[in-house]
Structure formats: C-alpha cells, structure tokens
Design a protein around this motif. Sequence first.
Motif, PDB file in Angstrom:
ATOM      1  N   ARG A 211       0.845  -1.186   0.000  1.00  0.00           N
ATOM      2  CA  ARG A 211       0.000   0.000   0.000  1.00  0.00           C
ATOM      3  C   ARG A 211       0.885   1.241   0.000  1.00  0.00           C
ATOM      4  N   SER A 212       0.360   2.298  -0.597  1.00  0.00           N
ATOM      5  CA  SER A 212       1.045   3.583  -0.499  1.00  0.00           C
ATOM      6  C   SER A 212       0.145   4.524   0.297  1.00  0.00           C
ATOM      7  N   VAL A 213       0.743   5.236   1.220  1.00  0.00           N
ATOM      8  CA  VAL A 213       0.024   6.193   2.053  1.00  0.00           C
ATOM      9  C   VAL A 213       0.719   7.533   1.900  1.00  0.00           C
TER      10      VAL A 213
ATOM     11  N   ARG B 145      -5.696   7.041  -4.022  1.00  0.00           N
ATOM     12  CA  ARG B 145      -7.098   7.483  -3.981  1.00  0.00           C
ATOM     13  C   ARG B 145      -7.338   8.298  -2.722  1.00  0.00           C
TER      14      ARG B 145
ATOM     15  N   TYR C 157      -9.193   9.735   0.544  1.00  0.00           N
ATOM     16  CA  TYR C 157     -10.176   9.252   1.507  1.00  0.00           C
ATOM     17  C   TYR C 157     -10.501  10.368   2.482  1.00  0.00           C
TER      18      TYR C 157
ATOM     19  N   PHE D  41      -5.826  12.891   2.574  1.00  0.00           N
ATOM     20  CA  PHE D  41      -5.210  11.616   2.906  1.00  0.00           C
ATOM     21  C   PHE D  41      -5.386  10.699   1.709  1.00  0.00           C
ATOM     22  N   MET D  42      -4.286  10.178   1.212  1.00  0.00           N
ATOM     23  CA  MET D  42      -4.329   9.321   0.030  1.00  0.00           C
ATOM     24  C   MET D  42      -3.894   7.911   0.398  1.00  0.00           C
ATOM     25  N   LEU D  43      -4.669   6.925  -0.022  1.00  0.00           N
ATOM     26  CA  LEU D  43      -4.334   5.519   0.156  1.00  0.00           C
ATOM     27  C   LEU D  43      -4.362   4.872  -1.215  1.00  0.00           C
ATOM     28  N   ASN D  44      -3.236   4.337  -1.631  1.00  0.00           N
ATOM     29  CA  ASN D  44      -3.093   3.739  -2.966  1.00  0.00           C
ATOM     30  C   ASN D  44      -3.486   4.716  -4.070  1.00  0.00           C
TER      31      ASN D  44
END
Length: 62
Positions: free
Chosen positions: A8-10, A22, A24, A17-20
Amino acid sequence: MRSYTALRSVALTRDRFMLNGRPYLLRMVLDQGYWPDTLMTAPSDQALRPGCRSTSRGACRT
C-alpha cells in the motif's frame, strides 16, 4: 496453504489523505479527558466509560 502480500502507499497530498493514490475523507473524533490526579492517564477503566458512552451517543456516530 495459501499466502498473499499487499503493498500500500500512504501519502498526504495538500490537505487530503491518500491511500493507494485514492483520496479518503477521514471522519474522526478526539475524545480527550483530563485526569487531575494522574495527569494524562485515566485512573481506571471504569473512569473512561462515561466519556466513551457520551461520545458514541453524540453526533459523531456514522
């Protein structure tokens, strides 16, 4: 036997706040008590219960 790996990329991009990759929207509540006798730690688990109950009954529920 089965196995898998998840990478995963944070990241924080501007104010998001980005997770993968995208964005959130994070909805959180800070429930912070003050305990004059112990300064930062609640004196017992029982002392934490009223604050947790009032937070869960409030407008913070989803």
